[in-house]
Design a protein around this motif. Structure first.
Motif, PDB file in Angstrom:
ATOM      1  N   PRO A  62       0.812  -1.231   0.000  1.00 27.09           N
ATOM      2  CA  PRO A  62       0.000   0.000   0.000  1.00 27.09           C
ATOM      3  C   PRO A  62       0.835   1.265   0.000  1.00 27.09           C
ATOM      4  CG  PRO A  62      -0.820  -1.574   1.633  1.00 27.09           C
ATOM      5  CD  PRO A  62       0.502  -2.098   1.156  1.00 27.09           C
ATOM      6  N   THR A  63       1.981   1.233   0.702  1.00 20.98           N
ATOM      7  CA  THR A  63       2.828   2.420   0.766  1.00 20.98           C
ATOM      8  C   THR A  63       3.374   2.774  -0.612  1.00 20.98           C
ATOM      9  OG1 THR A  63       3.477   1.790   3.010  1.00 20.98           O
ATOM     10  CG2 THR A  63       4.805   3.458   1.918  1.00 20.98           C
ATOM     11  N   ILE A  64       3.906   1.759  -1.309  1.00 27.19           N
ATOM     12  CA  ILE A  64       4.457   2.003  -2.641  1.00 27.19           C
ATOM     13  C   ILE A  64       3.357   2.447  -3.611  1.00 27.19           C
ATOM     14  CG2 ILE A  64       5.570   0.918  -4.621  1.00 27.19           C
ATOM     15  CD1 ILE A  64       7.496   1.415  -2.403  1.00 27.19           C
ATOM     16  N   ILE A  65       2.179   1.839  -3.503  1.00 24.40           N
ATOM     17  CA  ILE A  65       1.083   2.201  -4.403  1.00 24.40           C
ATOM     18  C   ILE A  65       0.683   3.657  -4.213  1.00 24.40           C
ATOM     19  CG2 ILE A  65      -1.379   1.817  -4.877  1.00 24.40           C
ATOM     20  CD1 ILE A  65      -0.839  -1.177  -4.294  1.00 24.40           C
ATOM     21  N   ILE A  66       0.545   4.091  -2.955  1.00 24.40           N
ATOM     22  CA  ILE A  66       0.150   5.473  -2.694  1.00 24.40           C
ATOM     23  C   ILE A  66       1.220   6.444  -3.203  1.00 24.40           C
ATOM     24  CG2 ILE A  66      -0.293   7.164  -0.866  1.00 24.40           C
ATOM     25  CD1 ILE A  66      -1.588   4.878   0.728  1.00 24.40           C
ATOM     26  N   ILE A  67       2.505   6.087  -2.981  1.00 24.23           N
ATOM     27  CA  ILE A  67       3.580   6.943  -3.502  1.00 24.23           C
ATOM     28  C   ILE A  67       3.505   7.030  -5.015  1.00 24.23           C
ATOM     29  CG2 ILE A  67       6.072   7.186  -3.749  1.00 24.23           C
ATOM     30  CD1 ILE A  67       6.399   5.872  -1.038  1.00 24.23           C
ATOM     31  N   PHE A  68       3.244   5.889  -5.647  1.00 22.85           N
ATOM     32  CA  PHE A  68       3.189   5.873  -7.111  1.00 22.85           C
ATOM     33  C   PHE A  68       2.030   6.733  -7.627  1.00 22.85           C
ATOM     34  CE2 PHE A  68       4.376   2.704 -10.714  1.00 22.85           C
ATOM     35  CZ  PHE A  68       4.861   3.772 -11.450  1.00 22.85           C
ATOM     36  N   ILE A  69       0.903   6.668  -6.919  1.00 26.59           N
ATOM     37  CA  ILE A  69      -0.225   7.511  -7.311  1.00 26.59           C
ATOM     38  C   ILE A  69       0.185   8.978  -7.289  1.00 26.59           C
ATOM     39  CG2 ILE A  69      -2.493   8.346  -6.556  1.00 26.59           C
ATOM     40  CD1 ILE A  69      -3.134   5.471  -5.703  1.00 26.59           C
ATOM     41  N   MET A  70       0.839   9.387  -6.205  1.00 25.93           N
ATOM     42  CA  MET A  70       1.266  10.783  -6.107  1.00 25.93           C
ATOM     43  C   MET A  70       2.374  11.097  -7.114  1.00 25.93           C
ATOM     44  SD  MET A  70      -0.901  11.813  -4.075  1.00 25.93           S
ATOM     45  CE  MET A  70      -0.346  13.495  -4.367  1.00 25.93           C
TER      46      MET A  70
END
Length: 519
Positions: A62-70
């Motif tokens: 989830p952390t990497i996904i949220i960073i990627f979204i941003m």
């Protein structure tokens, strides 16, 4: 702090180190044997491994996904801002705007290779990656204060440097935790963050651009950069608490879990996932550049990203259908939602089957069909269907770094350099693509789509070449395994794997005969 070897045990945790140092050699050996028995016992091993993977999935993914979204929201915010007056306020010509889009890649491309080499050498990636996130969030926010062409060019140059650390770094970090059969699906889920970011980015942009115009005397497009940049900085701070380091030194895992994480990767490749004594970041770079697969991967990635470069102009292309700014941004959402679903499904099936080539290339063929529709009709329905097919093409790119990791698995120094080289050089395709969607070619953009068709065709041919090379290498592995054992570095990695797993050297060699490249 460097790890310390105590009675042949690599120790990174200070409390664990003190506890081991207080034991007698006999007690230390018995404790290690008890840990191994608990870890590797058949009745607990499978459940322990499932718990470990679930823990990683709950924190790392989830952390990497949220960073990627941003990451992508910040990068492509400028395309949404253009619809609300950015080019007019900054007095940008069409060529200057195209240069603003392209100049990011002047720093983004070359910085990826040294960044991944650094990541392989440092021991605490949970600091390195979030710090890069916060820096690009700050630069993104500062984009909102620019007042001329020079100012926005400087911001775009500087945002490329910290962003370069993220995607290849994230994929390398995943390869240090997940096995080959787990990596494709999770890599694609992370890349799904990019696809979702195109949807969320359009929704966020529609809300900000539609509701913040003139607030506090500030243009809506400036608020877009302020708000999205501030969110990114907060995400970076949170990531420091959630991201892991490497299997041997992550503090929020128990010693037994850290050992299990190392053992399962050693089992997956038949040798320890560690660099040899004489393997440095530079030697890893040289090994990668000399591997003939890597240059072909680099050109293939460049070609596919040229064919997918429409992403930087997606709102502009959708705008050719003639709707208002808000409706145009909302119409951008459904294609990326479908693309996310296709991406996850495609990667899940790639993991289940172990096949790479067709799962990698088939989505590109959909892009080619989309381009063909685009050059043969200007009807609203036809153009919008083409948008869906084009967006789904990113399901193929999502497997690129995964395939590189599968094709160049060891040593880690070589793998990290290869991922950086492929993704870094590949983004030259985005740089070139910034100039292939010329405003003067709109609204049809036929020339742009012809270039995209040719680029996707070349990428397919190069992927086929890589597949043939991996098939040949698998056959060669079967012939040369016995001779390879005479290589000191190769033998050392197998001995390390045997030590980690509590197996004999001969048992690891026998199991390694089943290890082959995925194609």
């Amino acid at each position: 702090m460097p790890a310390k070897a105590v009675n042949n045990v690599v120790v990174n945790d200070e409390k664990e180190k003190a506890s081991i140092e207080q034991r007698s050699p006999a007690e230390s050996f018995e404790a290690r044997a008890d840990d191994d028995a608990e870890l590797l016992a058949p009745e607990v091993r499978q459940a322990a491994e499932r718990r470990l993977v679930r823990l990683l999935d709950a924190r790392l993914m989830p952390t990497i996904i949220i960073i990627f979204i941003m990451n992508y929201i910040d990068r492509v915010a400028i395309t949404s801002a253009k619809l609300q007056g950015l080019t007019q306020d900054l007095n940008l010509t069409d060529l200057q705007y195209t240069t603003v889009i392209a100049v990011l890649y002047a720093t983004y491309v070359p910085a990826q290779i040294p960044s991944n080499m650094i990541l392989n050498r440092i021991s605490r990636p949970h600091y390195y990656i979030p710090c890069c996130v916060m820096v690009w969030g700050l630069v993104s926010a500062l984009t909102g204060v620019t007042h001329d062409y020079t100012g926005i060019i400087i911001c775009r140059l500087f945002i490329g440097l910290p962003e370069a650390a993220f995607y290849p770094g994230a994929m390398y970090l995943l390869s240090r935790w997940y096995t080959r059969k787990e990596l494709a699906f999770r890599g694609a889920i992370i890349y799904g963050g990019l696809l979702v970011s195109n949807a969320f980015g359009s929704l966020i942009a529609a809300g900000i651009l539609g509701g913040m115009e003139g607030k506090m005397g500030i243009a809506a497009w400036r608020w877009l950069f302020y708000i999205e940049g501030a969110i990114t900085i907060c995400v970076g701070l949170l990531a420091m608490l959630l991201l892991p380091d490497y299997p041997h030194n992550t503090r929020w895992l128990t010693p037994a879990q850290r050992r299990l994480a190392q053992v399962r990767l050693a089992e997956d490749a038949g040798e320890a996932d560690e660099d040899g004594q004489h393997e440095t970041a530079f030697s890893g770079f040289m090994m990668a550049i000399k591997d003939p697969k890597v240059p072909i991967f680099m050109v293939m990635c460049c070609s596919q990203l040229l064919g997918l470069s429409f992403v930087n102009f997606f709102p502009t292309i959708v705008d050719t259908m003639g709707y208002s700014t808000t409706i145009t941004l909302l119409l951008c959402v459904p294609p990326w939602i479908l693309a996310t679903i296709v991406c996850a499904t495609n990667a899940w099936h790639a993991d289940r089957t172990g096949e790479r080539f067709f799962h990698h290339c088939a989505p590109w063929w959909g892009v080619i069909v989309g381009y063909i529709i685009g050059v043969t009709t200007m009807t609203t329905a036809g153009r919008y269907i083409a948008m869906f097919l084009m967006a789904c093409g990113y399901a193929g790119f999502a497997l690129t770094a995964v395939w590189v990791s599968n094709a160049i698995p060891r040593p880690p120094a070589k793998r990290s350099a290869a991922i950086g080289l492929v993704n870094g050089f590949g983004n030259i395709g985005n740089l070139i693509g910034s100039f292939t969607w010329e405003a003067q070619w709109g609204p049809q953009y036929h020339q742009s789509m012809y270039i995209g068709i040719a680029a996707m065709g070349l990428a397919t041919v190069l992927s086929l070449v890589i597949r043939f090379m991996l098939v040949a290498q698998n056959k060669q592995l079967a012939r040369e395994e016995a001779e390879a054992l005479n290589n000191p570095d190769h033998r050392q990695r197998i001995e390390d794997a045997a030590r980690l797993e509590g197996l004999t050297f001969e048992e690891v060699v026998e199991r390694k005969k089943g290890i082959r490249y995925l194609y």
